[in-house]
Motif scaffolding. Structure first.
Motif, short mmCIF file in Angstrom:
data_model
loop_
_atom_site.label_atom_id
_atom_site.label_comp_id
_atom_site.label_asym_id
_atom_site.label_seq_id
_atom_site.Cartn_x
_atom_site.Cartn_y
_atom_site.Cartn_z
N THR A 138 0.83 -1.21 0.00
CA THR A 138 0.00 0.00 0.00
C THR A 138 0.86 1.25 0.00
O THR A 138 1.97 1.27 0.55
N ASP A 139 0.33 2.29 -0.62
CA ASP A 139 1.00 3.59 -0.61
C ASP A 139 -0.06 4.65 -0.90
O ASP A 139 -1.05 4.37 -1.59
N ILE A 140 0.17 5.85 -0.41
CA ILE A 140 -0.78 6.94 -0.69
C ILE A 140 -0.58 7.46 -2.11
O ILE A 140 -1.49 8.03 -2.71
N SER A 141 0.60 7.25 -2.65
CA SER A 141 0.92 7.79 -3.97
C SER A 141 0.59 6.77 -5.07
O SER A 141 1.16 5.67 -5.10
N ASN A 142 -0.31 7.18 -5.97
CA ASN A 142 -0.65 6.32 -7.11
C ASN A 142 0.56 6.06 -7.98
O ASN A 142 0.74 4.97 -8.53
N LEU A 161 -2.92 -1.72 -2.89
CA LEU A 161 -4.01 -0.85 -2.46
C LEU A 161 -3.48 0.56 -2.28
O LEU A 161 -2.42 0.76 -1.67
N GLN A 162 -4.25 1.53 -2.76
CA GLN A 162 -3.83 2.92 -2.61
C GLN A 162 -4.60 3.56 -1.45
O GLN A 162 -5.80 3.30 -1.29
N GLY A 163 -3.90 4.37 -0.64
CA GLY A 163 -4.60 5.10 0.41
C GLY A 163 -3.70 5.48 1.55
O GLY A 163 -2.50 5.16 1.58
#
Ligand SMILES: C[S@@+](CC[C@H](N)C(=O)[O-])C[C@H]1O[C@@H](n2cnc3c(N)ncnc32)[C@H](O)[C@@H]1O
Length: 280
Positions: A138-142, A161-163
């Protein structure tokens, strides 16, 4: 046309380290380290590319971004300016986490998350070794997540997963056994060297306060974790005291310890559920 050795000597004289010259020579010949050492006295295959890369490096560009490639443990990863270049000390986090995962869970198939994955170096290295385990990155950056996806191609035990921190995992109703996390933790921008500041994503570096992202994990992890769990973090070298307070606040019943890196700096935090070696 020059031989590889002539170029090595030439750029050494300009003060460039052997590690960087070898990296570029390997890329511009299509060789691994062994093949290059066996062919040092042969003509380089693509001298124009090599000279161009050296010029970029001399002008301040990180060699990994010049070639869109970084080595991490025994694999290479695609990197660009959307992701932090994986660091050598992070390899220690992966190796020790792998050991703890084996000790705590044995052969039982488990679910692992690499939160703040960036290039995916941590999670993909783990997924590559533990093929029976599912690993969520997961990472916040697309943009970072696209890089991780590129690096994870061919691994069918990896998902993305993004967020924001644990939010996408909570939304997805995940039940995890292990979280691995190397979040941003630099509070004082002045401590960041110029090359890093100019080229690596600021989103990967800065946290105000430095404990921000650790607290986000500690606050919420119970919502998505099984009773028996492992949390493994990379941390900044002066964070032991502040993080001890947070661990005591949020994980009263857990066992935890800090670990030093090879430079004797405290750089890792491991938190395990109490009785984590029982067979359940
Ligand atoms: C220090 S880098 C670590 C990258 C990689 N795991 C490594 O060890 O090389 C931190 C990563 O956290 C991501 N990030 C920053 N803020 C975040 C947030 N609120 N939620 C999830 N990821 C975040 C950044 O995009 C960056 O990829």
């Amino acid at each position: 046309m020059s031989t590889n050795r002539e170029l090595l000597f030439k750029y050494r004289k300009e003060g460039i380290s052997d590690a960087v010259i070898y990296f570029a020579l390997e890329e511009c010949n299509g060789f691994d380290h062994l093949l290059l050492s066996q062919n040092l006295d042969k003509d380089i295959k693509d001298e124009n590319r090599f000279v161009d890369a050296m010029n970029h490096y001399i002008n301040g560009e990180m060699i990994e971004y010049v070639f869109n490639k970084a080595y991490f443990l025994s694999k290479h990863f695609y990197v660009d300016n959307n992701v932090l270049i994986p660091r050598q000390e992070t390899e220690q986090l992966v190796l020790n986490s792998a050991k703890l995962i084996r000790e705590m869970f044995g052969d039982k198939p488990i679910k692992i998350a690499d939160v703040c994955t960036g290039s995916g170096a941590i999670g993909i290295s783990i997924a590559d070794v533990f093929k029976n385990n599912k690993v969520v990155l997961t990472d916040i950056s697309n943009e970072a997540l696209s890089v991780a996806k590129k690096n994870g191609e061919g691994l069918n035990n990896v998902s993305y997963l993004q967020g924001d921190m644990l939010e996408p995992l909570i939304k997805n109703d995940e039940k995890l056994d292990v979280i691995l996390c190397n979040p941003p933790y630099i509070e004082d921008i002045k401590t960041i060297d110029e090359k890093t500041w100019k080229q690596e994503p600021h989103l990967a570096l800065i946290a105000m306060p430095c404990t921000l992202f650790y607290e986000k994990v500690l606050k919420d992890f119970r919502r998505i974790m099984n009773e028996k769990y492992l949390l493994a973090f990379e941390i900044g070298e002066d964070m032991e005291e502040a993080l001890t307070k947070l661990v005591k606040q949020y994980c009263e019943d857990a066992e935890f310890y800090f670990e030093k890196d090879m430079y004797d700096k405290t750089r890792f935090l491991y938190i395990k559920s109490a009785n984590s070696y029982t067979n359940n």
